[in-house]
Design a protein around this motif. Sequence first.
Motif, mmCIF file in Angstrom:
data_model
loop_
_atom_site.group_PDB
_atom_site.id
_atom_site.type_symbol
_atom_site.label_atom_id
_atom_site.label_comp_id
_atom_site.label_asym_id
_atom_site.label_seq_id
_atom_site.Cartn_x
_atom_site.Cartn_y
_atom_site.Cartn_z
ATOM 1 N N GLY A 202 73.498 79.210 81.116
ATOM 2 C CA GLY A 202 72.900 78.115 81.843
ATOM 3 C C GLY A 202 73.872 77.424 82.766
ATOM 4 N N ALA A 203 75.170 77.672 82.585
ATOM 5 C CA ALA A 203 76.226 77.062 83.390
ATOM 6 C C ALA A 203 77.500 77.872 83.156
ATOM 7 C CB ALA A 203 76.432 75.598 82.989
ATOM 8 N N GLN A 204 78.592 77.442 83.774
ATOM 9 C CA GLN A 204 79.860 78.137 83.580
ATOM 10 C C GLN A 204 80.468 77.738 82.242
ATOM 11 O OE1 GLN A 204 83.255 77.075 86.082
ATOM 12 N NE2 GLN A 204 83.849 79.224 86.176
ATOM 13 N N ALA B 27 80.342 88.154 85.691
ATOM 14 C CA ALA B 27 79.653 89.370 86.133
ATOM 15 C C ALA B 27 78.148 89.177 86.234
ATOM 16 C CB ALA B 27 79.957 90.520 85.175
ATOM 17 N N THR B 28 77.663 87.954 85.948
ATOM 18 C CA THR B 28 76.220 87.682 86.025
ATOM 19 C C THR B 28 75.995 86.398 86.831
ATOM 20 O OG1 THR B 28 76.312 86.640 83.808
ATOM 21 C CG2 THR B 28 75.658 88.960 83.918
ATOM 22 N N ARG B 29 75.715 85.297 86.141
ATOM 23 C CA ARG B 29 75.405 84.058 86.849
ATOM 24 C C ARG B 29 76.548 83.602 87.747
ATOM 25 N NH1 ARG B 29 71.607 79.746 84.965
ATOM 26 N NH2 ARG B 29 71.657 78.200 86.624
ATOM 27 N N GLY B 30 77.768 83.701 87.274
ATOM 28 C CA GLY B 30 78.900 83.255 88.071
ATOM 29 C C GLY B 30 79.027 84.015 89.371
ATOM 30 N N GLY C 183 72.352 82.349 93.378
ATOM 31 C CA GLY C 183 71.957 81.847 92.073
ATOM 32 C C GLY C 183 70.492 81.499 91.957
ATOM 33 N N ASP C 184 69.815 81.354 93.096
ATOM 34 C CA ASP C 184 68.378 81.098 93.057
ATOM 35 C C ASP C 184 67.564 82.390 93.103
ATOM 36 O OD1 ASP C 184 68.990 81.830 95.649
ATOM 37 O OD2 ASP C 184 67.851 80.213 96.603
ATOM 38 N N ASP D 45 66.586 82.310 84.282
ATOM 39 C CA ASP D 45 65.872 81.126 84.726
ATOM 40 C C ASP D 45 64.505 81.515 85.293
ATOM 41 O OD1 ASP D 45 68.072 79.663 84.033
ATOM 42 O OD2 ASP D 45 68.650 79.118 86.082
ATOM 43 N N THR D 46 63.515 80.730 85.007
ATOM 44 C CA THR D 46 62.169 80.988 85.517
ATOM 45 C C THR D 46 62.161 80.995 87.042
ATOM 46 O OG1 THR D 46 61.166 79.982 83.569
ATOM 47 C CG2 THR D 46 59.790 80.149 85.536
ATOM 48 N N GLY D 47 61.493 81.999 87.608
ATOM 49 C CA GLY D 47 61.371 82.135 89.048
ATOM 50 C C GLY D 47 62.348 83.099 89.669
ATOM 51 N N LEU D 48 63.416 83.472 88.947
ATOM 52 C CA LEU D 48 64.362 84.431 89.495
ATOM 53 C C LEU D 48 63.788 85.838 89.419
ATOM 54 C CD1 LEU D 48 66.190 81.954 89.242
ATOM 55 C CD2 LEU D 48 68.018 83.465 88.451
#
Length: 438
Positions: free
Chosen positions: A20-22, A360-363, A371-372, A378-381
């Motif tokens: 959900g964050a770093q 290797a993913t969200r970051g 990220g969007d 996250d919902t919508g991705l």
Amino acid sequence: MTVSPTPQGLALRGDLLDFGAQPGWAALEDPAVRYRPDHWLLIGPDGRIAGVQKEEPGPEYRREDHAGKLILPGFIDTHVHCPQLDVIGSYGTELLDWLNKYTFPAECRYADPAVARAGAGHFLDALLAHGTTTAVVFPTVHKVSAEALFEAARQRGMRLIAGKVLMDRHAPDGLRDDVAQAERDCIDLIDRWHGVDRLSYAVTVRFAPTSTPAQLAMAGALCKADASLYMQTHVAENRSEVEWVAQLFPTARSYLDVYAREGLLHPRAVLAHGIWLDAQDRRTLTNTGAQVAFCPSSNLFLGSGLFDWPAARGAGFAVSVASDVGGGTSLSIQRNLLDGYKVQAMGGHRLSAWAALHAATRGAAEALQLGDEIGSFDTGLLADVCVWDWARGPVAQARHAVARELHEKVFAWMSLSDERNLVRSFVAGRSAALPTVG
């Protein structure tokens, strides 16, 4: 590789892991980690994530039960060379000799459109077979090689960032362009491919020694004219390379400064390696929003040096993780993360599985300003998603059986898994038929 459409919503059951964050650098328990064992990942007919839930979904979803398996966002490889699969595992040289002996001869072949098309398809299928669904890619100096790569990625629905390589000096016949023709080729490729489906164009400077000041200025002008373009290059990989750059650009403060002076550093700039940077270079990266793609396997294999990731985090610029094949020895992001752990351990730092996998993913997605679109649940991705076996083979299975808390379990998976653990790969919610991996 074939892709089958999703006629209705799709629900995947398994152990869901994303961020959900770093997360912190070394914390083994971190609120940024989102681990939801035995949950359902819901994917809508539009290929986007519709939610996560514990209860079994309704009939509007086609269900795939992967209970007891690990489900992650697709990996993002931020620096890799399409034509260099042909020279992976080449013996006995450092960077500059390796380029001349192995890489440049392999890249010359991509002037042939048939070679470029076959190579692009083979390369992208290999990425998918290793759990990589997004990549920032170097083709070759040939316009046809970039066209082939974009077309192959479009057919597969993949997120791809690439661009024709710029090299107008210090390269063999067949691998040099000139400033005027290179500019025309870039503009045409941008007009035809940038922003089409999931494709983006990157102004692609091979590295400072192979571009004249005039070509670097042209590349910088392209970036300044369109802030939505990416830029990719190499920087400060090898000490001999750094010394060569100092000779070629005597008025530049540093290797990185060669790019900064031409306007090539910006929030969509990806610079591979960045080993031999100083404190002022790090401040420049932070101030411009550029990121470094850490290539641990390649750095070890070519003996280039040990990247200081904690110094980068302290300076505040983004670091993603890349395979850099063929200097790197595997397209497997897990193998590269394990090498990254070893590189950091040599500097006295212990890289957690959380910090590694986030990069290797969200970051990586956030560093690419995506990220969007990708990188988490996250919902919508878009649902770029991979299903993995927790353990394959007697050694990994025995280790998994005795792992206690979550970080121990995930770190063992990161250390012992590879492409053979991949069960399923989804690109925007569509299942990719994977080639058999030995």
